[in-house]
Design an enzyme around this catalytic site. Structure first.
Site, short mmCIF file in Angstrom:
data_model
loop_
_atom_site.label_atom_id
_atom_site.label_comp_id
_atom_site.label_asym_id
_atom_site.label_seq_id
_atom_site.Cartn_x
_atom_site.Cartn_y
_atom_site.Cartn_z
N GLU A 302 2.08 -4.82 2.24
CA GLU A 302 2.54 -5.95 3.09
C GLU A 302 1.77 -7.29 3.35
O GLU A 302 2.44 -8.34 3.34
CB GLU A 302 3.42 -5.33 4.27
CG GLU A 302 4.38 -4.39 3.69
CD GLU A 302 5.27 -5.05 2.84
OE1 GLU A 302 5.95 -6.11 3.45
OE2 GLU A 302 5.77 -4.35 1.94
N TYR A 375 6.69 -3.62 -10.07
CA TYR A 375 5.40 -3.55 -9.35
C TYR A 375 4.38 -3.25 -10.23
O TYR A 375 3.47 -4.03 -10.48
CB TYR A 375 5.46 -2.25 -8.31
CG TYR A 375 6.45 -2.41 -7.27
CD1 TYR A 375 6.13 -3.02 -5.93
CD2 TYR A 375 7.97 -2.32 -7.61
CE1 TYR A 375 7.19 -3.11 -4.88
CE2 TYR A 375 8.78 -2.51 -6.45
CZ TYR A 375 8.34 -2.68 -5.26
OH TYR A 375 9.26 -3.01 -4.29
#
Length: 621
Positions: A302, A375
């Site tokens: 994050e 990803y």
């Protein structure tokens, strides 16, 4: 960012777009709705424009004001301006049309219509004293929270006033009351209303608008010398100290390391963590408290999104890999992780999803194509480019230039690729250009094979112990040769690799499953990453004599029967429901139906597709 139309938005953002908006909300926990207004300040991009179109989904429009004048529904003759609510699309929702450059909309959300919001009863929280509200707007659900141009191609600043009987947080900087002051401004939590004021001075896309309200308190991390930003953690009172311990060492350290790696200071001013109830569907936004700091990679991921995703943003869902591929690649650099960590999930997902750049059709839901491919395939693509160019020392100067060039913008894959070639044309010379041209771009971006376009070799140093142990288990005729000392010195990631490697062999004999789980403490591990992989090993053969037993245990773990904490993160709940569905479809469907309300609306949609309660809207992946 001007260009092609986002296929998931009905708004006319190419003609007129929001630059700033103001929220005035009141949270009603009894009715489970947010009531209030949004005021859009819009910039017109085309002359003689007659309307502005916003995306909405199941919000109740009360009144619209344009430049201070009230509007009526279309057909009324007494107002200078009017608005209308178009026909509802099953994915994109309604489109609300108005006009002019300052538009205020009074409205309220609906329950259960808002897919962005989850309302938890107090029994579903950790402290079990107050209800809880939280949102998740990605990828296209902000429109069910507020009428907006719900596309990452539009970035806007915002300010908000939130009135609630419980502490309220937003994805913005707290103006008042102060975060470090008395909880709930010293008023009675759950009884007295307090108005919380927020300001977000950095333009963000709609999917980053977030709200949470519950029995929350704050504890700050130590401020790093020379840094303008602050950091801390929000959590329920009985969790906040554990959360502070879990993340106090690594959060600020990795944020400072990120600044150094990309060559740019963190520009959002505050980096706070929020420990949400475990039904939140996406892992990145809900740090997991294990007590041993082993899941710090969730926080690092994050932190990296502050630059790749929140800073440099995909223009629309077709280019989502730019967010997640870059973030995963940089995350691995920061932690010196081997790409082996994500290889198992990548090859699992490649069996169904293959394309890195997906050409979504108009009205297609990007969640139907959600997987680990953006990803892991994205990160491997960047790793391949890095290696083709000559290694990380050659590639990192480009990374810094990429961040400098596109920070604050919404971009497409072609824009990134053009910049990459332009950079190495100027700074790399002919050999670097030839290296880039040697890459099979179509295979990486649009290829549909179940393997990567190029075989990738990874650092196996940390994996060797895991691989050796997995091979021993796969060949063992009985379990007498194993003991708890086998995993001494292995960290959580190595145990995950061990369990994933086990899944590459034939299913273990049924009499091996119990010893595996109990010898190494896997069957009751508090680490969700480890527990998930153990159940995947145990359920690898859905017809085994132990499959029903472990299917029951896995479901009990996911729905919170073991500890009262539902595992709502889709990384955990979806694989479990899929595995159990292969064992006993009735068990999977019945258990889900009994606990459906515990899962976020986004997770519900996808779980229901996984266990064949509903059908996907269709995909092109």
């Amino acid at each position: 960012m001007m260009g092609t139309q986002d296929p998931t938005s009905q708004s006319n953002y190419h003609q007129i777009s929001t630059k700033h908006f103001s929220l005035n909300w009141s949270i009603d926990f009894h009715e489970k709705v947010i009531k209030g207004s949004i005021a859009h300040d819009l910039t017109v991009h085309e002359s003689d424009l007659k309307q502005v179109i916003f995306d909405t989904w199941d919000v109740v429009i009360k009144r619209v004001h344009v430049e201070g004048q009230s509007c009526d529904a279309r057909g009324a003759q007494t107002f200078l301006f009017d608005y209308s609510l178009g026909e509802k699309h099953e994915v994109m929702g309604f489109c609300a049309a108005g006009s002019s450059v300052k538009v205020t909309i009074e409205y309220n959300t609906t329950e259960p219509g808002s897919k962005a919001l989850q309302w938890l009863d107090k029994a579903q929280t950790h402290g079990k004293t107050h209800p809880f509200l939280f949102s998740q707007c990605q990828p296209i659900y902000a429109r069910s929270l507020l009428p907006c141009q719900d596309t990452p191609s539009v970035k806007a600043t915002y300010e908000a006033k939130i009135t609630s009987v419980l502490p309220a947080l937003m994805s913005a900087i707290r103006v008042s009351p102060p975060a470090a002051g008395p909880v709930h401004d010293g008023k009675v939590v759950g009884q007295d209303e307090v108005t919380y004021v927020y300001n977000q001075p950095v333009p963000i896309p709609s999917y980053l608008i977030a709200i949470a309200s519950g029995n929350l308190c704050y504890r700050a991390f130590e401020k790093l010398e020379g840094k303008d930003w602050t950091s801390g953690v929000w959590a329920e009172p009985d969790l906040v100290n554990d959360a502070w311990y879990e993340f106090k060492e690594d959060t600020t350290r990795f944020l400072a390391a990120e600044e150094e790696l990309v060559g740019m200071s963190y520009h959002f001013g505050v980096y706070d963590l929020l420990v949400l109830p475990p039904s939140f569907p996406y892992g990145g936004m809900v740090p997991l408290i294990t007590g041993d700091r082993t899941l710090v990679d969730v926080v690092v991921h994050e932190i990296t999104h502050s630059y790749f995703g929140n800073g440099i943003t995909h223009a629309d869902a077709s280019h989502f890999w730019l967010n997640e591929g870059w973030t995963t690649y940089i995350e691995r650099l920061l932690q010196d992780f081997s790409f082996l960590i994500g290889s198992k999930s990548l090859y699992d997902d490649l069996q169904k999803y293959q394309k890195l750049q997906i050409d979504f059709e108009r009205g297609e839901n990007p969640d139907d194509a959600y997987s680990g491919v953006p990803y892991e395939k994205g990160a491997n693509f960047l790793l391949h480019i890095e290696r083709t160019l000559g290694g990380v020392d050659v590639f990192l100067p480009y990374v810094k230039d990429y961040v400098k060039r596109f920070m604050g913008e919404s971009i497409t894959t072609d824009m990134w690729k053009d910049h990459l070639f332009a950079y190495y044309t100027q700074f790399g010379g002919g050999d670097k250009l030839e290296a880039l041209k040697s890459i099979d771009w179509d295979a990486w971006l649009f290829g549909t094979g179940v393997t990567l376009p190029v075989p990738m070799e990874y650092d196996m140093t940390l994996a060797q112990q895991s691989y050796t142990l997995a091979e021993r288990w796969s060949k063992a005729k009985d379990t007498s040769e194993f003991n708890a000392n086998d995993i001494i010195g292995m960290d959580a990631n190595q145990i995950v690799v061990f369990l994933e490697r086990l899944q590459s062999f034939d299913p273990l004999p049924v009499e091996h499953i119990d010893p595996l789980g109990y010898l190494y403490g896997l069957v009751n591990s508090p680490n969700a990453e480890i527990r998930l992989r153990f159940y995947q090993v145990a359920l690898l053969d859905p017809k085994s004599a132990k499959s029903e037993q472990y299917a029951t245990a896995a479901l009990n773990w996911v729905v919170g029967g073991e500890d009262g904490m539902v595992k709502g993160r889709m990384k955990f709940c979806r694989p479990i429901f899929r595995a159990v569905f292969a064992v006993n479809r009735v068990m999977a469907q019945t258990t889900y139906q009994e606990h459906k309300s515990s899962f976020h609306p986004i997770a519900r949609d996808l779980i229901e597709q996984d266990i064949e309660l509903t059908k996907a809207h269709g995909n092109n992946v």
